[in-house]
Every structure is written in structure tokens, then in C-alpha cells.
Design a protein around this motif. Structure first.
Motif, PDB file in Angstrom:
ATOM      1  N   LEU A  33      -5.553  -0.472  -7.085  1.00 32.90           N
ATOM      2  CA  LEU A  33      -6.722   0.188  -5.955  1.00 32.90           C
ATOM      3  C   LEU A  33      -6.071   1.899  -5.877  1.00 32.90           C
ATOM      4  O   LEU A  33      -6.632   2.287  -4.373  1.00 32.90           O
ATOM      5  CB  LEU A  33      -6.387  -0.394  -4.677  1.00 32.90           C
ATOM      6  N   LEU A  34      -5.587   2.445  -6.203  1.00 38.82           N
ATOM      7  CA  LEU A  34      -5.027   3.914  -5.784  1.00 38.82           C
ATOM      8  C   LEU A  34      -5.842   4.928  -6.291  1.00 38.82           C
ATOM      9  O   LEU A  34      -6.576   4.540  -7.421  1.00 38.82           O
ATOM     10  CB  LEU A  34      -3.672   4.255  -5.726  1.00 38.82           C
ATOM     11  N   THR A  35      -6.055   5.701  -5.695  1.00 35.82           N
ATOM     12  CA  THR A  35      -6.388   7.247  -6.299  1.00 35.82           C
ATOM     13  C   THR A  35      -5.956   7.977  -6.501  1.00 35.82           C
ATOM     14  O   THR A  35      -4.567   7.912  -7.162  1.00 35.82           O
ATOM     15  CB  THR A  35      -7.666   7.870  -5.109  1.00 35.82           C
ATOM     16  N   ASN A  36      -6.706   8.529  -8.083  1.00 37.55           N
ATOM     17  CA  ASN A  36      -5.769   9.247  -8.619  1.00 37.55           C
ATOM     18  C   ASN A  36      -5.442  11.451  -7.898  1.00 37.55           C
ATOM     19  O   ASN A  36      -4.845  12.185  -8.674  1.00 37.55           O
ATOM     20  CB  ASN A  36      -6.095  10.257 -10.040  1.00 37.55           C
ATOM     21  N   VAL A  37      -6.291  10.659  -6.566  1.00 37.76           N
ATOM     22  CA  VAL A  37      -6.201  12.969  -5.644  1.00 37.76           C
ATOM     23  C   VAL A  37      -4.771  12.161  -4.805  1.00 37.76           C
ATOM     24  O   VAL A  37      -3.804  10.908  -4.515  1.00 37.76           O
ATOM     25  CB  VAL A  37      -7.246  12.789  -5.019  1.00 37.76           C
ATOM     26  N   THR A  38      -4.292  13.464  -5.272  1.00 38.00           N
ATOM     27  CA  THR A  38      -3.635  13.952  -4.542  1.00 38.00           C
ATOM     28  C   THR A  38      -3.485  14.443  -2.899  1.00 38.00           C
ATOM     29  O   THR A  38      -4.783  14.815  -3.262  1.00 38.00           O
ATOM     30  CB  THR A  38      -1.965  15.257  -4.739  1.00 38.00           C
TER      31      THR A  38
ATOM     32  N   SER B 238       1.992  18.351  -0.989  1.00 38.57           N
ATOM     33  CA  SER B 238       1.682  18.050  -2.010  1.00 38.57           C
ATOM     34  C   SER B 238       2.429  17.367  -3.176  1.00 38.57           C
ATOM     35  O   SER B 238       3.296  16.850  -2.959  1.00 38.57           O
ATOM     36  CB  SER B 238       2.075  19.656  -3.043  1.00 38.57           C
ATOM     37  N   GLY B 239       1.455  16.902  -3.977  1.00 39.41           N
ATOM     38  CA  GLY B 239       2.675  15.425  -5.217  1.00 39.41           C
ATOM     39  C   GLY B 239       2.053  13.960  -4.626  1.00 39.41           C
ATOM     40  O   GLY B 239       2.265  13.426  -5.252  1.00 39.41           O
ATOM     41  N   THR B 240       1.593  13.728  -3.082  1.00 41.62           N
ATOM     42  CA  THR B 240       1.295  12.974  -3.138  1.00 41.62           C
ATOM     43  C   THR B 240       0.523  12.398  -3.067  1.00 41.62           C
ATOM     44  O   THR B 240      -1.086  12.855  -3.051  1.00 41.62           O
ATOM     45  CB  THR B 240       2.379  12.756  -1.285  1.00 41.62           C
ATOM     46  N   LEU B 241       0.405  10.740  -3.757  1.00 43.13           N
ATOM     47  CA  LEU B 241      -0.834  10.265  -4.198  1.00 43.13           C
ATOM     48  C   LEU B 241      -1.584   9.583  -2.800  1.00 43.13           C
ATOM     49  O   LEU B 241      -0.838   9.180  -1.814  1.00 43.13           O
ATOM     50  CB  LEU B 241      -0.877   9.081  -5.221  1.00 43.13           C
TER      51      LEU B 241
ATOM     52  N   ILE C 172      -5.785   8.602   3.557  1.00 45.52           N
ATOM     53  CA  ILE C 172      -4.378   9.551   3.349  1.00 45.52           C
ATOM     54  C   ILE C 172      -3.451   9.121   2.080  1.00 45.52           C
ATOM     55  O   ILE C 172      -3.364   7.963   2.177  1.00 45.52           O
ATOM     56  CB  ILE C 172      -3.842   9.550   5.559  1.00 45.52           C
ATOM     57  N   CYS C 173      -2.300  10.105   2.849  1.00 44.90           N
ATOM     58  CA  CYS C 173      -0.834   9.533   2.105  1.00 44.90           C
ATOM     59  C   CYS C 173      -0.314   8.563   3.010  1.00 44.90           C
ATOM     60  O   CYS C 173      -0.351   9.231   4.405  1.00 44.90           O
ATOM     61  CB  CYS C 173      -0.134  10.498   0.889  1.00 44.90           C
ATOM     62  N   PRO C 174       1.120   8.272   2.799  1.00 42.38           N
ATOM     63  CA  PRO C 174       2.266   7.978   3.237  1.00 42.38           C
ATOM     64  C   PRO C 174       2.743   8.674   4.384  1.00 42.38           C
ATOM     65  O   PRO C 174       3.261   8.638   5.759  1.00 42.38           O
ATOM     66  CB  PRO C 174       3.183   7.283   3.008  1.00 42.38           C
ATOM     67  N   TYR C 175       2.928   9.898   4.405  1.00 41.79           N
ATOM     68  CA  TYR C 175       3.600  11.036   5.053  1.00 41.79           C
ATOM     69  C   TYR C 175       2.647  11.600   5.662  1.00 41.79           C
ATOM     70  O   TYR C 175       2.862  11.797   7.497  1.00 41.79           O
ATOM     71  CB  TYR C 175       3.594  12.351   4.319  1.00 41.79           C
ATOM     72  N   CYS C 176       1.579  11.468   5.683  1.00 35.73           N
ATOM     73  CA  CYS C 176       0.489  12.058   6.565  1.00 35.73           C
ATOM     74  C   CYS C 176       0.679  10.727   7.512  1.00 35.73           C
ATOM     75  O   CYS C 176      -0.184  11.144   9.147  1.00 35.73           O
ATOM     76  CB  CYS C 176      -1.211  11.663   6.099  1.00 35.73           C
ATOM     77  N   ALA C 177       0.388   9.625   7.866  1.00 36.75           N
ATOM     78  CA  ALA C 177       0.597   7.961   8.209  1.00 36.75           C
ATOM     79  C   ALA C 177       1.974   8.578   8.855  1.00 36.75           C
ATOM     80  O   ALA C 177       1.760   7.978  10.215  1.00 36.75           O
ATOM     81  CB  ALA C 177       0.206   6.893   7.620  1.00 36.75           C
TER      82      ALA C 177
ATOM     83  N   SER D  72       1.180  -1.308   0.068  1.00 37.06           N
ATOM     84  CA  SER D  72       0.093  -0.127   0.183  1.00 37.06           C
ATOM     85  C   SER D  72       0.825   1.408   0.174  1.00 37.06           C
ATOM     86  O   SER D  72       2.066   0.740   0.301  1.00 37.06           O
ATOM     87  CB  SER D  72      -0.977   0.083   1.403  1.00 37.06           C
ATOM     88  N   GLY D  73       0.414   2.214  -0.351  1.00 33.32           N
ATOM     89  CA  GLY D  73       1.054   3.929  -0.498  1.00 33.32           C
ATOM     90  C   GLY D  73       0.946   4.743  -2.025  1.00 33.32           C
ATOM     91  O   GLY D  73       0.072   3.846  -2.199  1.00 33.32           O
TER      92      GLY D  73
END
Length: 449
Positions: free
Chosen positions: A346-351, A356-359, A371-376, A329-330
Motif C-alpha cells: 500500500l506504500l507509495t514510491n514517492v518520497t 528527503s529519501g523517506t517514503l 506524510i512520512c513517519p518523520y512528519c508524524a 504502516s510507515g
């Protein structure tokens, strides 16, 4: 260089929880030291996600982490204070040797014994298998896959099972460091070691039964790539492949029709040890003709992971044991032959609005959002319950399936009620017609009277 890290370790599906994901490093050694301190064990291989090629590649220099992505021009003129996004995949697992038990791994051991009996010797000398050890080294596997995916001139899927001739490093040295030539050819004062592999350990006219004592041999996967065919034996003229080629191959057809080949590879980690075989030589008592094809499909060691996939060939000399990588995942999906795996679909196209820039590719069960991996790892969702999109998608599919089953049950009930109402309507209409007919008959009788 200031790096903002997302680090996956071994086969973990979630990124490593880092206290401070922004790290200033000045060399690969600094990065390795930081990872060693964070993991409490040294990293054996460090790979990074190449946003342009959509795959993991071997990290050899820090400047390769500065990539142009999502329309940003960060690949040019990055300063020392520029924060560089770096998605890393670190391998830390050591070499593992597992015995192939003839009583447990029956099919695998039988195929290995058959392969040795028919291919290792010739019409005068045959070899028998004593015992076998299955080699599992994820770090060498990553390096092998990286060579196939990024540095081969052609044919990355062409992988053959061949015997190592021990012409340079010993078998124990190969198990420790892999088929590492030690550096690029241009940086050597003396020619680097050249590794030679062969499909048979005996020439067609060799009658010498040696070594008579049991000895160990490495059976390896060899990525041939673009092959330079030589009509001169490699024993007489051992040289690396010419520019534009990945290997040199000398082929000889025996009198029994079997084609024996010797292969010389030209790059580091272009071969991968798969089995350590203990063999014994003896004189062949019959003139049996080895079959041209030996199916090796049942000999499948522990499934390997990597960034490059391959297909399995029926012929043992063209057998690819490269397997599908695990789902991860990620925001950096794995690809096989430039095709996304099931996980990446399964990933989205929304960043991410914060980073910024992280899916977006993870699900925070605490907050109920994507959320994105940086949020986690370093953001507001650090410490929350985080799962991969595969888990939440599976859970939602289960709930949708339950709702669909309930709706189907209700629909079936409504259909039964509708059928019952239709039958009652038909019965009432028939009674109405009968009553009207009786009334009309009674009325006509009254008129006659």
C-alpha cells in the motif's frame, strides 16, 4: 553519532511519538538508555531496518546504522555531525507462560499428548503428558528469526520440533536468556556451551523407567540450516558444527522403522522454546509401532511475528510454527522471504519533500495528505490525527463501493426506462403501420367508387 529515529515498539503499527527524534549517542548502551527513558521500560531487543536487505535485523553495533540508500553515499565517511536515519523496532514484552487447558485447548493438548506418547519414549518405556505451558517470548522470537534470516548457511525454512536434553543450561536458565551461548566462539578462552536436541528422550534399547517422578522438558523449535551428518553419537563426540554448517545431526533408525535424531546447533538463538511439558515415564505394556508421521497442524500457539516466514510441514519433525508478521504502516515495510507483505504494497514510491529519501506511508486525517513517519513524529504534522495507509485505503474502498452500488442502481433504472421506451416505440410503430394500412385501404375504396 547523531541519529534521527523512527521507533516502533512491540506490535504497534504507528511509530512512537518522540519529543526529540534527533539523538546523539556514542554506543549501543547510550541508545538503549535513551530508549529506556523514552519507553519507561528497558528494551529487550533492538532491531534496525536494513535498507539493502529490505528486512529488520539485530542491531549489534552503531556503525551498521550508516547505510547506503537511495543512491546516497552516506555509508562512507560519515562524520560525527552527520544525521543518520534509523528505523528501529524495539521489543519490550517479557516472557509469558500460558497453560494449555485440556478442557479449553482440546485439540492442542491432544496433539501434544499424542506427540509425547509416540515420540518421547521407545518400545520399552513410554511417557505421558501431565500438563503443558505454552511459551511466548517475543524477544527470543525476534532473535530466533534474525538468526534464520541473516546468519544461516542454508535452509532457513527448515524448522523442527525437538526436545532439549538439558545438556548445558537448565530449562529455567533457557527460559530466562534463551539458547545464548554467551558470545562468538573465537572470543572464548574455553569452548562455549553446546546445545543438543533430540526427537526422543530414550535410546532404542534403554529399558530404565526413569525419572519415575514427573519432570519438566522443553519442546523447542530448532532451525537446522545446513546440516553436517555424523555417524558418531553426539554423546561420544560432542562438538560444534564445522565451518560452513549450522548444525550436526546423528540419525539412528530403530527396529520399528522410526528414525530418531539428535541435533547439535552452533549459533546463538538457533533454537526457540515453545512448550514446557511435565512428563511421567512408565513401562510400555504393548509393542505398538509408533507412526512415522504425526500431524501437528492443530498445535498452533499464539501467532508469532518476525522478519522471516516459513511453510508448515505435515511431518512433526519438519513443522514450522513461524507465522506471518503483523501489518505495519510507515516507510519501512516488513518482508517475508524477500516478498513484501500486504501492508508494504500500500506504500507509495514517492518520497517526502521535507525529509528527503523517506517514503510516504502514513495519512494525516487533519490535513488530508500523505506524510512520512518523520512528519508524524517530529515534523509539521506532529500531534495531528495520523493513521496507516491501510485504514484510509479501506475507508476509500468503502466509499468507492457505495458509489459503485449507487451507480449500478441508477444503471439498472436506466435500463428499465430504456426497455420501457423500446416497447413503447415498438407499439407506436405497429399502430403507425396499422393506421397507414387502414388509410391506404380507405383510399383505394374511394377510387373504386
Amino acid at each position: 553519532m547523531l541519529l534521527r529515529l523512527v521507533v516502533y515498539v512491540d506490535d504497534a503499527r504507528r511509530p512512537l511519538d518522540l519529543e526529540d527524534a534527533c539523538v546523539r549517542v556514542f554506543s549501543i548502551l547510550d541508545l538503549a538508555a535513551y530508549l529506556k527513558n523514552a519507553l519507561q521500560r528497558p528494551p529487550r531487543v533492538i532491531l534496525y531496518w536494513n535498507f539493502e536487505h529490505k528486512r529488520y535485523e539485530l542491531l549489534t553495533a552503531l556503525h551498521t546504522l550508516v547505510q547506503q540508500r537511495n543512491g546516497d553515499d552516506t555509508s562512507h565517511g560519515a562524520s560525527a555531525n552527520t544525521v543518520v536515519l534509523a528505523h528501529l523496532w524495539v521489543e519490550t514484552r517479557p516472557l509469558q507462560l500460558d497453560p494449555v487447558d485440556p478442557d479449553v485447548d482440546v485439540a492442542e493438548y491432544a496433539e501434544l499428548a499424542k506427540h509425547v506418547r509416540h515420540w518421547a519414549g521407545n518400545k520399552h518405556v513410554m511417557f505421558s503428558l501431565g500438563n503443558a505451558l505454552r511459551v511466548t517470548d517475543p524477544s527470543l522470537e525476534r532473535l530466533f528469526d534474525n538468526v534464520r534470516g541473516t546468519r544461516m548457511s542454508g535452509g532457513p525454512d527448515r524448522v523442527e520440533l525437538l526436545y532439549y536434553t538439558n545438556n548445558s543450561l537448565s530449562s529455567s536458565e533457557v527460559l530466562q536468556r534463551g539458547f545464548d551461548r554467551g558470545g562468538d566462539v573465537g572470543g572464548w578462552a574455553t569452548p562455549p556451551p553446546v546445545f543438543v536436541f533430540t526427537s526422543s528422550m530414550k535410546d532404542q534399547d534403554d529399558k530404565d523407567v526413569s525419572p519415575s517422578e514427573p519432570h519438566k522438558v522443553l519442546l523447542c523449535e530448532v532451525a537446522l540450516g545446513r546440516v553436517w551428518l555424523s555417524d558418531v553419537s553426539l554423546l561420544k563426540n560432542l562438538a560444534p558444527p564445522p565451518p560452513g554448517y549450522d548444525s550436526v545431526c546423528h540419525r539412528v533408525e530403530r527396529k520399528d522403522g522410526v528414525v530418531v535424531k539428535a541435533v547439535c546447533v552452533g549459533q546463538n538463538f538457533q533454537a526457540l522454546p515453545r512448550y514446557v511439558l511435565t512428563l511421567s515415564a512408565e513401562k510400555r505394556n504393548h509393542r505398538g509401532t509408533p507412526p512415522r508421521e504425526i500431524h501437528f497442524a492443530s498445535v498452533v500457539p499464539h501467532r508469532r511475528t518476525g522478519s522471516v516466514g516459513g511453510r508448515t510441514f505435515a511431518n512433526v519433525q519438519n513443522t514450522s510454527l513461524v507465522q506471518r508478521p503483523p501489518k505495519r504502516s510507515g516507510s519501512v515495510p516488513l518482508l517475508i522471504n524477500r516478498r513484501q507483505t500486504q501492508s508494504s504494497s500500500l506504500l507509495t514510491n514517492v518520497t517526502c519533500a521535507v525529509h528527503s529519501g523517506t517514503l510516504l506511508g502514513l495519512w494525516c486525517s487533519t490535513c488530508g495528505c500523505v506524510i512520512c513517519p518523520y512528519c508524524a513524529s517530529i515534523g509539521n504534522h506532529k500531534g495531528h490525527g495520523v493513521t496507516g495507509m491501510e485504514g484510509i485505503v479501506g475507508e476509500m474502498r468503502g466509499k468507492v463501493s457505495e458509489v459503485c452500488q449507487e451507480l449500478f442502481a441508477r444503471l439498472e433504472q436506466y435500463r428499465r426506462v430504456e426497455s420501457h421506451l423500446k416497447s413503447q416505440r415498438t407499439e407506436l410503430l405497429e399502430r403507425r403501420d396499422e393506421a397507414m394500412a387502414a388509410a391506404e385501404k380507405h383510399f383505394l375504396a374511394c377510387i373504386v367508387l
